[in-house]
Design an enzyme around this catalytic site. Sequence first.
Site, short mmCIF file in Angstrom:
data_model
loop_
_atom_site.label_atom_id
_atom_site.label_comp_id
_atom_site.label_asym_id
_atom_site.label_seq_id
_atom_site.Cartn_x
_atom_site.Cartn_y
_atom_site.Cartn_z
CE1 TYR A 112 8.23 -3.57 115.34
CE2 TYR A 112 7.53 -5.84 115.66
CZ TYR A 112 7.31 -4.48 115.81
OH TYR A 112 6.16 -4.04 116.43
CB VAL A 117 -6.70 -6.31 109.89
CG1 VAL A 117 -8.04 -5.58 109.88
CG2 VAL A 117 -6.74 -7.49 110.86
CG PHE A 162 -7.17 -10.62 104.54
CD1 PHE A 162 -6.19 -10.80 103.57
CD2 PHE A 162 -7.34 -11.63 105.50
CE1 PHE A 162 -5.38 -11.94 103.56
CE2 PHE A 162 -6.54 -12.77 105.49
CZ PHE A 162 -5.56 -12.93 104.52
CG ASP A 200 -1.13 -24.16 106.03
OD1 ASP A 200 -1.07 -23.12 106.72
OD2 ASP A 200 -0.82 -25.28 106.48
P1 NAD Z 1 2.35 2.87 112.89
O1 NAD Z 1 3.34 2.60 111.81
O2 NAD Z 1 1.01 3.33 112.48
O3 NAD Z 1 2.90 3.91 113.94
C1 NAD Z 1 4.25 4.06 114.25
C2 NAD Z 1 4.58 5.55 114.20
O4 NAD Z 1 5.97 5.76 114.54
C3 NAD Z 1 4.38 6.15 112.82
O5 NAD Z 1 3.59 7.31 112.91
C4 NAD Z 1 5.79 6.48 112.35
O6 NAD Z 1 5.84 7.56 111.44
C5 NAD Z 1 6.49 6.75 113.67
N1 NAD Z 1 7.94 6.62 113.61
C6 NAD Z 1 8.67 5.56 113.15
N2 NAD Z 1 9.98 5.83 113.25
C7 NAD Z 1 10.08 7.06 113.81
C8 NAD Z 1 11.19 7.89 114.16
N3 NAD Z 1 12.45 7.49 113.95
N4 NAD Z 1 10.95 9.09 114.70
C9 NAD Z 1 9.67 9.52 114.92
N5 NAD Z 1 8.59 8.78 114.60
C10 NAD Z 1 8.80 7.57 114.04
O7 NAD Z 1 2.24 1.52 113.75
P2 NAD Z 1 1.38 1.17 115.03
O8 NAD Z 1 0.70 -0.10 114.76
O9 NAD Z 1 0.60 2.34 115.45
O10 NAD Z 1 2.51 0.88 116.11
C11 NAD Z 1 2.77 1.74 117.22
C12 NAD Z 1 3.73 1.04 118.19
O11 NAD Z 1 3.10 -0.15 118.70
C13 NAD Z 1 5.02 0.59 117.52
O12 NAD Z 1 6.08 0.75 118.43
C14 NAD Z 1 4.78 -0.89 117.26
O13 NAD Z 1 5.99 -1.61 117.23
C15 NAD Z 1 3.93 -1.27 118.46
N6 NAD Z 1 3.11 -2.47 118.20
C16 NAD Z 1 2.02 -2.41 117.37
C17 NAD Z 1 1.29 -3.57 117.15
C18 NAD Z 1 0.05 -3.59 116.29
O14 NAD Z 1 -0.52 -4.66 116.09
N7 NAD Z 1 -0.46 -2.50 115.77
C19 NAD Z 1 1.67 -4.79 117.73
C20 NAD Z 1 2.80 -4.80 118.53
C21 NAD Z 1 3.51 -3.63 118.79
N1 UDP Z 2 -0.74 -12.51 106.02
C1 UDP Z 2 -1.41 -13.09 104.94
N2 UDP Z 2 -1.65 -12.32 103.84
C2 UDP Z 2 -1.28 -11.01 103.76
C3 UDP Z 2 -0.60 -10.42 104.87
C4 UDP Z 2 -0.35 -11.21 105.97
O1 UDP Z 2 -1.78 -14.27 104.98
O2 UDP Z 2 -1.53 -10.39 102.71
C5 UDP Z 2 -0.47 -13.35 107.20
C6 UDP Z 2 0.99 -13.33 107.64
O3 UDP Z 2 1.72 -14.32 106.93
C7 UDP Z 2 0.86 -13.66 109.11
C8 UDP Z 2 -0.49 -13.03 109.51
O4 UDP Z 2 -1.19 -12.82 108.29
O5 UDP Z 2 0.81 -15.05 109.32
C9 UDP Z 2 -0.36 -11.70 110.24
O6 UDP Z 2 0.50 -10.88 109.48
P1 UDP Z 2 0.77 -9.35 109.80
O7 UDP Z 2 1.69 -8.83 108.73
O8 UDP Z 2 -0.51 -8.66 110.01
O9 UDP Z 2 1.52 -9.31 111.20
P2 UDP Z 2 2.47 -10.29 112.04
O10 UDP Z 2 1.59 -10.88 113.06
O11 UDP Z 2 3.05 -11.35 111.15
O12 UDP Z 2 3.50 -9.39 112.61
#
Ligand code: NAD
Ligand code: UDP
Length: 313
Positions: free
Chosen positions: A146, A189, A192, A207
């Site tokens: 990733y 989120v 939990f 921890d």
């Molecule tokens: P999500 O998994 O709900 O959405 C990602 C979407 O991309 C899904 O609908 C999935 O089916 C689609 N997808 C994956 N591979 C694909 C492919 N090869 N072709 C077409 N579609 C494809 O996750 P999200 O949280 O909505 O994330 C959206 C974007 O934001 C992602 O790029 C993710 O890396 C980025 N992002 C999200 C977070 C977060 O906290 N939610 C944080 C950092 C970055």
């Molecule tokens: N985490 C946790 N319990 C769970 C899932 C996640 O304690 O069941 C912790 C994880 O180890 C990390 C934080 O929650 O420290 C956030 O994890 P998440 O998978 O949401 O995203 P990340 O920020 O690690 O990409």
Amino acid sequence: MQTVLVTGGAGFIGSHMCDRLIRDKFRVICMDNLVTGKKENIRHLLGNKNFVYMEHDVTKPICVEEKLDHVLHLASLASPVDYRRHPIKTIKVGTLGTHNAVGLAKSNGAKFLFASTSEVYGDPEVNPQPESYWGNVNPVGIRSCYDESKRCSEALTMAYQRVHGMDTKIVRIFNTYGPRMRVNDGRVVPVFITQALDGRPLTVFGDGKQTRSFCYIDDLIEGMRRFMDTKYDHPVNLGNPSERTVLELADLVLDLTKSESKKVFKPLPEDDPKRRCPDISLANRLLKWKPKTSLRDGLAATIEYFRDPLRKS
Ligand code: NAD
Ligand code: UDP
């Protein structure tokens, strides 16, 4: 009317972005292969004449017959559980997928926005993380599929900007949560909340003293939407700068759900970042943006969403 392609548009963030763009009178083409997304997230938009859904894997050549003004590339596996399960798919969408998406934007003369992540900072040695920090990423660890493909996508985006003079943007998204996350998504989120609602123990990894900063979806969408309209062409952090431990999050979820669940401690996954908090001074200056939703209010809205028994399927 401007036309936007949203890759990953049936996912959590993508579907909220489609809603916002439709509200702002764009024509929206939503592309997704549903690997982690759900048709349910966009079903309410399917009857709209300005909304088109295309089921397609963006790692394969993308063909859209309409002229595009913007390409928002959000498609990616996004949860650590998902990308550990599908590391090759994750690398492909963050390399081949980004190449296809940015190439499509170039051929249309469209603006390109890439959804990057705080994971480009890895396990940061600087806290909070400003955009100028280059990160501390393990290139061969279990999160590297990733982190490194997102870093590669950023490099590709900048190369297309420099070589072809394209209008490109990179948004570095920090942990964002809200309605439409999947029950079995694996991110902390929804995990939990569903554990608390089901009366099961909350699985705290390590921890629980590691930190994250949780941004509510509406705040993120507002920031991304403002960013789309700027000329700024370097990465911008978007997230909530209120840093919390995982234990604090667990306690808040227990409080808000009034659950009797206990906490159980499980091993910390490899390379789990110890701290994460965005420095949002750039977004603040550039976009006049800062998150408005408190963690308590955002979690309460998300809990309501997960209370619906239909979300369990
Ligand atoms: P999500 O998994 O709900 O959405 C990602 C979407 O991309 C899904 O609908 C999935 O089916 C689609 N997808 C994956 N591979 C694909 C492919 N090869 N072709 C077409 N579609 C494809 O996750 P999200 O949280 O909505 O994330 C959206 C974007 O934001 C992602 O790029 C993710 O890396 C980025 N992002 C999200 C977070 C977060 O906290 N939610 C944080 C950092 C970055
Ligand atoms: N985490 C946790 N319990 C769970 C899932 C996640 O304690 O069941 C912790 C994880 O180890 C990390 C934080 O929650 O420290 C956030 O994890 P998440 O998978 O949401 O995203 P990340 O920020 O690690 O990409």
